[in-house]
Design an enzyme around this catalytic site. Structure first.
Site, PDB file in Angstrom:
ATOM      1  N   GLY A  42      -3.842  -1.540 -15.414  1.00  0.00           N
ATOM      2  CA  GLY A  42      -2.635  -2.201 -14.676  1.00  0.00           C
ATOM      3  C   GLY A  42      -1.720  -1.290 -14.073  1.00  0.00           C
ATOM      4  N   LYS A  54       9.515  -8.307 -11.497  1.00  0.00           N
ATOM      5  CA  LYS A  54       9.794  -9.788 -10.948  1.00  0.00           C
ATOM      6  C   LYS A  54      10.006 -10.960 -12.233  1.00  0.00           C
ATOM      7  CE  LYS A  54       9.323  -7.726  -7.813  1.00  0.00           C
ATOM      8  NZ  LYS A  54       9.351  -6.432  -7.650  1.00  0.00           N
ATOM      9  N   GLY A 118      -7.956  11.741 -17.273  1.00  0.00           N
ATOM     10  CA  GLY A 118      -9.015  12.336 -16.545  1.00  0.00           C
ATOM     11  C   GLY A 118      -8.675  13.561 -15.638  1.00  0.00           C
ATOM     12  N   GLY A 148      -1.591   7.474  -8.790  1.00  0.00           N
ATOM     13  CA  GLY A 148      -0.180   7.056  -8.447  1.00  0.00           C
ATOM     14  C   GLY A 148       0.958   7.802  -8.271  1.00  0.00           C
ATOM     15  N   GLU A 207      24.728   5.716  -2.520  1.00  0.00           N
ATOM     16  CA  GLU A 207      23.783   5.868  -1.803  1.00  0.00           C
ATOM     17  C   GLU A 207      24.268   7.079  -0.914  1.00  0.00           C
ATOM     18  OE1 GLU A 207      20.612   4.841  -0.490  1.00  0.00           O
ATOM     19  OE2 GLU A 207      20.842   6.354   0.956  1.00  0.00           O
ATOM     20  N   GLY A 276      13.608   7.107  -5.155  1.00  0.00           N
ATOM     21  CA  GLY A 276      12.445   7.404  -4.473  1.00  0.00           C
ATOM     22  C   GLY A 276      11.383   7.880  -5.491  1.00  0.00           C
ATOM     23  N   HIS A 448       7.514 -30.207   7.720  1.00  0.00           N
ATOM     24  CA  HIS A 448       8.759 -30.586   7.536  1.00  0.00           C
ATOM     25  C   HIS A 448       9.240 -31.295   6.231  1.00  0.00           C
ATOM     26  CE1 HIS A 448      13.071 -31.639   8.772  1.00  0.00           C
ATOM     27  NE2 HIS A 448      12.851 -32.937   8.466  1.00  0.00           N
TER      28      HIS A 448
HETATM   29  P1  FAD Z   1      -0.279   3.388 -10.239  1.00  0.00           P
HETATM   30  O1  FAD Z   1       0.124   1.880 -10.260  1.00  0.00           O
HETATM   31  O2  FAD Z   1       0.968   4.255 -10.457  1.00  0.00           O
HETATM   32  O3  FAD Z   1      -1.210   3.757 -11.252  1.00  0.00           O
HETATM   33  C1  FAD Z   1      -1.683   4.802 -11.719  1.00  0.00           C
HETATM   34  C2  FAD Z   1      -2.252   5.001 -13.030  1.00  0.00           C
HETATM   35  O4  FAD Z   1      -2.950   6.335 -13.103  1.00  0.00           O
HETATM   36  C3  FAD Z   1      -1.232   5.035 -13.868  1.00  0.00           C
HETATM   37  O5  FAD Z   1      -1.474   3.952 -15.013  1.00  0.00           O
HETATM   38  C4  FAD Z   1      -1.427   6.446 -14.663  1.00  0.00           C
HETATM   39  O6  FAD Z   1      -1.189   6.244 -16.050  1.00  0.00           O
HETATM   40  C5  FAD Z   1      -2.921   6.630 -14.293  1.00  0.00           C
HETATM   41  N1  FAD Z   1      -3.023   8.180 -14.301  1.00  0.00           N
HETATM   42  C6  FAD Z   1      -2.449   9.290 -13.634  1.00  0.00           C
HETATM   43  N2  FAD Z   1      -2.970  10.597 -13.861  1.00  0.00           N
HETATM   44  C7  FAD Z   1      -3.916  10.111 -14.725  1.00  0.00           C
HETATM   45  C8  FAD Z   1      -5.131  11.023 -15.220  1.00  0.00           C
HETATM   46  N3  FAD Z   1      -5.343  12.130 -14.856  1.00  0.00           N
HETATM   47  N4  FAD Z   1      -6.040  10.196 -15.992  1.00  0.00           N
HETATM   48  C9  FAD Z   1      -5.936   8.881 -16.254  1.00  0.00           C
HETATM   49  N5  FAD Z   1      -5.048   8.242 -16.062  1.00  0.00           N
HETATM   50  C10 FAD Z   1      -4.036   8.720 -15.067  1.00  0.00           C
HETATM   51  N6  FAD Z   1       4.846  -2.698  -5.245  1.00  0.00           N
HETATM   52  C11 FAD Z   1       4.683  -3.820  -4.710  1.00  0.00           C
HETATM   53  O7  FAD Z   1       3.980  -3.987  -3.853  1.00  0.00           O
HETATM   54  N7  FAD Z   1       5.451  -4.982  -4.983  1.00  0.00           N
HETATM   55  C12 FAD Z   1       6.564  -4.762  -5.979  1.00  0.00           C
HETATM   56  O8  FAD Z   1       7.001  -5.913  -6.314  1.00  0.00           O
HETATM   57  C13 FAD Z   1       6.882  -3.675  -6.584  1.00  0.00           C
HETATM   58  N8  FAD Z   1       7.777  -3.457  -7.455  1.00  0.00           N
HETATM   59  C14 FAD Z   1       7.943  -2.156  -8.037  1.00  0.00           C
HETATM   60  C15 FAD Z   1       8.805  -2.156  -8.958  1.00  0.00           C
HETATM   61  C16 FAD Z   1       9.121  -1.044  -9.595  1.00  0.00           C
HETATM   62  C17 FAD Z   1      10.301  -0.916 -10.883  1.00  0.00           C
HETATM   63  C18 FAD Z   1       8.346   0.216  -9.365  1.00  0.00           C
HETATM   64  C19 FAD Z   1       8.646   1.520  -9.982  1.00  0.00           C
HETATM   65  C20 FAD Z   1       7.314  -0.076  -8.348  1.00  0.00           C
HETATM   66  C21 FAD Z   1       7.148  -1.053  -7.897  1.00  0.00           C
HETATM   67  N9  FAD Z   1       6.121  -1.260  -6.787  1.00  0.00           N
HETATM   68  C22 FAD Z   1       5.809  -2.543  -6.137  1.00  0.00           C
HETATM   69  C23 FAD Z   1       5.171  -0.006  -6.521  1.00  0.00           C
HETATM   70  C24 FAD Z   1       3.900  -0.404  -7.369  1.00  0.00           C
HETATM   71  O9  FAD Z   1       3.917  -0.365  -8.381  1.00  0.00           O
HETATM   72  C25 FAD Z   1       2.844   0.854  -6.651  1.00  0.00           C
HETATM   73  O10 FAD Z   1       2.881   1.161  -5.287  1.00  0.00           O
HETATM   74  C26 FAD Z   1       1.491   0.874  -7.282  1.00  0.00           C
HETATM   75  O11 FAD Z   1       1.684   0.792  -8.555  1.00  0.00           O
HETATM   76  C27 FAD Z   1       0.678   1.916  -6.755  1.00  0.00           C
HETATM   77  O12 FAD Z   1      -0.476   1.775  -7.444  1.00  0.00           O
HETATM   78  P2  FAD Z   1      -1.574   2.888  -7.629  1.00  0.00           P
HETATM   79  O13 FAD Z   1      -2.734   2.412  -8.175  1.00  0.00           O
HETATM   80  O14 FAD Z   1      -1.950   3.870  -6.487  1.00  0.00           O
HETATM   81  O15 FAD Z   1      -0.948   3.706  -8.826  1.00  0.00           O
HETATM   82  P1  NAI Z   2      13.512   3.942  -2.010  1.00  0.00           P
HETATM   83  O1  NAI Z   2      12.688   5.052  -1.077  1.00  0.00           O
HETATM   84  O2  NAI Z   2      13.063   2.554  -1.470  1.00  0.00           O
HETATM   85  O3  NAI Z   2      15.133   4.037  -2.111  1.00  0.00           O
HETATM   86  C1  NAI Z   2      15.557   5.277  -2.389  1.00  0.00           C
HETATM   87  C2  NAI Z   2      17.111   5.215  -1.762  1.00  0.00           C
HETATM   88  O4  NAI Z   2      17.773   6.358  -2.458  1.00  0.00           O
HETATM   89  C3  NAI Z   2      17.116   5.442  -0.533  1.00  0.00           C
HETATM   90  O5  NAI Z   2      18.115   4.715   0.373  1.00  0.00           O
HETATM   91  C4  NAI Z   2      17.562   6.932  -0.219  1.00  0.00           C
HETATM   92  O6  NAI Z   2      18.463   7.390   0.927  1.00  0.00           O
HETATM   93  C5  NAI Z   2      18.588   7.225  -1.589  1.00  0.00           C
HETATM   94  N1  NAI Z   2      18.633   8.556  -1.871  1.00  0.00           N
HETATM   95  C6  NAI Z   2      17.740   9.628  -1.928  1.00  0.00           C
HETATM   96  N2  NAI Z   2      18.328  10.674  -2.501  1.00  0.00           N
HETATM   97  C7  NAI Z   2      19.735  10.228  -2.962  1.00  0.00           C
HETATM   98  C8  NAI Z   2      20.450  10.678  -3.686  1.00  0.00           C
HETATM   99  N3  NAI Z   2      20.411  12.204  -4.127  1.00  0.00           N
HETATM  100  N4  NAI Z   2      21.838  10.286  -3.804  1.00  0.00           N
HETATM  101  C9  NAI Z   2      21.773   9.112  -3.452  1.00  0.00           C
HETATM  102  N5  NAI Z   2      20.679   8.210  -2.873  1.00  0.00           N
HETATM  103  C10 NAI Z   2      19.598   8.897  -2.491  1.00  0.00           C
HETATM  104  O7  NAI Z   2      13.190   4.218  -3.458  1.00  0.00           O
HETATM  105  P2  NAI Z   2      13.069   3.526  -4.796  1.00  0.00           P
HETATM  106  O8  NAI Z   2      14.034   2.322  -4.831  1.00  0.00           O
HETATM  107  O9  NAI Z   2      13.386   4.473  -5.949  1.00  0.00           O
HETATM  108  O10 NAI Z   2      11.690   2.835  -4.870  1.00  0.00           O
HETATM  109  C11 NAI Z   2      10.566   3.579  -4.785  1.00  0.00           C
HETATM  110  C12 NAI Z   2       9.339   2.846  -4.353  1.00  0.00           C
HETATM  111  O11 NAI Z   2       8.859   2.173  -4.987  1.00  0.00           O
HETATM  112  C13 NAI Z   2       9.844   2.095  -2.951  1.00  0.00           C
HETATM  113  O12 NAI Z   2       9.974   2.817  -1.919  1.00  0.00           O
HETATM  114  C14 NAI Z   2       8.606   1.098  -2.908  1.00  0.00           C
HETATM  115  O13 NAI Z   2       7.679   2.009  -2.309  1.00  0.00           O
HETATM  116  C15 NAI Z   2       8.408   0.893  -4.488  1.00  0.00           C
HETATM  117  N6  NAI Z   2       8.954  -0.426  -5.014  1.00  0.00           N
HETATM  118  C16 NAI Z   2       8.442  -1.488  -4.157  1.00  0.00           C
HETATM  119  C17 NAI Z   2       9.295  -2.654  -4.639  1.00  0.00           C
HETATM  120  C18 NAI Z   2       8.804  -4.066  -3.934  1.00  0.00           C
HETATM  121  O14 NAI Z   2       7.941  -3.759  -3.024  1.00  0.00           O
HETATM  122  N7  NAI Z   2       9.575  -5.256  -3.912  1.00  0.00           N
HETATM  123  C19 NAI Z   2      10.152  -2.952  -5.617  1.00  0.00           C
HETATM  124  C20 NAI Z   2      10.388  -1.481  -6.204  1.00  0.00           C
HETATM  125  C21 NAI Z   2       9.690  -0.453  -5.895  1.00  0.00           C
END
Ligand code: FAD
Ligand code: NAI
Length: 469
Positions: A42, A54, A118, A148, A207, A276, A448
């Site tokens: 996951g 969520k 891996g 990831g 910010e 970020g 509606h």
């Molecule tokens: P990941 O989900 O990061 O998965 C990578 C996996 O690889 C991990 O489980 C890690 O343990 C494993 N791994 C790494 N290196 C190795 C290795 N060498 N061997 C074996 N396993 C390894 N995105 C949305 O679209 N909607 C959202 O609402 C949303 N909410 C988010 C909320 C938060 C708090 C965060 C942090 C992120 C959120 N995101 C959201 C972003 C989303 O989680 C990521 O974009 C997504 O998980 C990326 O998928 P991925 O498969 O590329 O990587």
């Molecule tokens: P983000 O890129 O969305 O926002 C980071 C913010 O931090 C920006 O506004 C940037 O200007 C600011 N920033 C950067 N350096 C800073 C500093 N030194 N001091 C103060 N502010 C600074 O990154 P965030 O919120 O960490 O999320 C990471 C990623 O995770 C998102 O970009 C998104 O791809 C994913 N995500 C997606 C969600 C969704 O789809 N609903 C929910 C949560 C995460």
């Protein structure tokens, strides 16, 4: 070893990129393995990202509604009390159910699941090191890297997951902090800031830029900031954090204006660093196949092919929006290319959603991008204040904005701020994927009373014949 350790595809990483790639590969009859080190499938999304956030957003929204809204609509209940332990348990139970579901999908699609880290050991070779140190060697025709991303660290502010947390820590705080300071007004900061504000924390967001949510249409972001401020968020924009000192009474942050200026301090009980995320490739053995990452740590790809033959990469570890649904699109396309089919992703049509209240969702271009590109465009807007369903539900904040070509009417972008915007953006994605014009949507009957009528009315607005405002 009894198992045959040779595969058509070995996927490293079990997140939305990795597990969707595994499912598609299984469906296409490829002999597939997935390698995941965290012990649960996951990835970030299911374990410490999309899903737990969520769950807490949903629960905290209901908590706040029970506190403030029930009375207005005639529901008299005693003031709700927070059982944070139960809220966290409910979140974890949902996460576990989802991750177990992914394990089931691996079995269903005949994917072999290896628990371990891996490492690429050369062309067609992957080693898997389990927690107990035992190593298995796999051979494969194709390697898909889906490792990831991880939170970007902030120099001078080291995360201890107690007083200074990243998103993972902020999803499991043991108590509601009195004052939560969020560094970064991006998606994580505003979603998790919303959770803790609703549960009782005072929330200050620091910010660096002079606006919130870079990447969001500026007009929408300005309105969004006003709404969040009304809810109780305090924003310190154009400000940088230079240091953090933890002590028995909390954290003292040193701040100064981003452009330089007088330093000041800010006291917090908990600090969430959310500035970020960065790609994760540590220990992956990229050097063994001659892959070098770019300056920001991403693996360079061309249609998911890396510089090494037979090695592909998808999801957060390559460029593009770091979103679960983007990783999923990459996954299917990459596997279809491996299987000799025509995989394709349209990166212009990857929607974004911020799951705050109200939600903000968009797809395609922002007005800022169209202006910068010198494109002639028309705007259609419709406020939820004029939408009957929004009025009946007392949820009138926000609006829908359509951006369409001034001559052809082809839609460039749709922006929605309002409850359930994330559900409503889907029809804009479909419209734009079919190359639709705003008139196409304006002429399609919508049910509606629904909020989706506001989407249609905004499309009508481009034509100049909005009916309801
Ligand atoms: P990941 O989900 O990061 O998965 C990578 C996996 O690889 C991990 O489980 C890690 O343990 C494993 N791994 C790494 N290196 C190795 C290795 N060498 N061997 C074996 N396993 C390894 N995105 C949305 O679209 N909607 C959202 O609402 C949303 N909410 C988010 C909320 C938060 C708090 C965060 C942090 C992120 C959120 N995101 C959201 C972003 C989303 O989680 C990521 O974009 C997504 O998980 C990326 O998928 P991925 O498969 O590329 O990587
Ligand atoms: P983000 O890129 O969305 O926002 C980071 C913010 O931090 C920006 O506004 C940037 O200007 C600011 N920033 C950067 N350096 C800073 C500093 N030194 N001091 C103060 N502010 C600074 O990154 P965030 O919120 O960490 O999320 C990471 C990623 O995770 C998102 O970009 C998104 O791809 C994913 N995500 C997606 C969600 C969704 O789809 N609903 C929910 C949560 C995460």
């Amino acid at each position: 070893m009894s198992q045959d350790q040779s595969f058509d595809v070995v996927i490293i990483g079990g997140g939305p990129g990795g597990y969707n790639a595994a499912i598609r590969a299984g469906q296409l009859g490829l002999k597939t393995a997935i390698v995941e080190s965290r012990g649960v499938l996951g990835g970030t999304c299911l374990n410490v990202g999309c899903m737990p956030s969520k769950a807490l957003l949903h629960a905290s929204e209901l908590f706040e509604a029970a506190q403030h809204e029930f009375k207005t609509i005639g529901i008299e209940v005693p003031a709700p009390t927070l059982n944070l332990v139960q809220m966290m348990k409910a979140k974890q139970d949902s996460v576990t159910a989802l991750t177990k579901g992914i394990e089931f999908l691996m079995k269903k699609n005949k994917v072999t699941y290896f628990v371990g880290f891996g490492k690429i050991e050369g062309q067609g070779k992957v080693s898997v090191t389990a927690q107990d140190g035992s190593v298995q060697q796999l051979t494969t025709k194709n390697i898909v890297i889906a490792t990831g991303s991880e939170p970007t660290p902030l120099p001078g502010v080291s995360v201890d997951q107690k007083q200074i947390v990243d998103s993972t820590g902020a999803l499991s705080l043991p108590a509601v902090p009195k004052h939560l300071v969020v560094v970064g007004a991006g998606i994580i900061g505003l979603e998790l800031g919303s959770v803790w504000r609703r549960l009782g924390a005072k929330v200050t967001v620091v910010e660096f830029l002079d606006r919130i949510t870079p990447g969001m249409d500026t007009e929408v972001a300005t309105g969004f900031q006003k709404i969040l401020s009304k809810q109780g968020f305090t924003f310190k924009l154009g400000t940088k954090v230079t240091a953090a000192k933890t002590g028995a009474n909390g954290v003292t942050l040193s701040l100064e204006a981003a452009k330089g200026g007088n330093p000041e301090t800010l006291e917090a009980d908990v600090v969430l660093v959310a500035i970020g995320r960065r790609p994760f490739t540590q220990g992956l053995g990229l050097e063994s196949v001659g892959i070098t990452t770019d300056q920001r740590g991403f693996i360079p790809t061309n249609h998911f092919k890396t510089a090494a033959p037979g090695v592909w990469a998808i999801g957060d570890v390559i460029t593009g929006p770091m979103l679960a649904h983007k990783a999923e699109e990459d996954a299917v396309a990459a596997i279809e290319l491996i299987a000799g089919k025509a995989g394709h992703v349209d990166y212009d049509l990857v929607p974004s959603v911020v799951y705050t209240f109200p939600e903000v969702a968009w797809v395609g271009k922002t007005e800022d991008q169209l202006k910068a590109a010198g494109v002639q465009y028309k705007v259609g807007k419709f406020p939820f204040m004029a939408n009957s369903r929004a009025k009946i539900n007392h949820e009138t904040d926000g609006f829908v904005k359509f951006l369409a070509d001034a001559k052809t009417d082809r839609v460039y972008g749709v922006h929605i701020m309002g409850p359930q915007a994330g559900e409503m953006i889907g029809e804009a994605c479909v419209l734009m994927a079919f190359g639709g014009a705003s008139e196409d949507l304006a002429r399609i009957c919508h049910p509606h009373p629904t909020r989706s009528e506001a989407v249609r009315q905004a499309a009508m607005g481009v034509e100049g014949w909005t009916m309801q405002a």
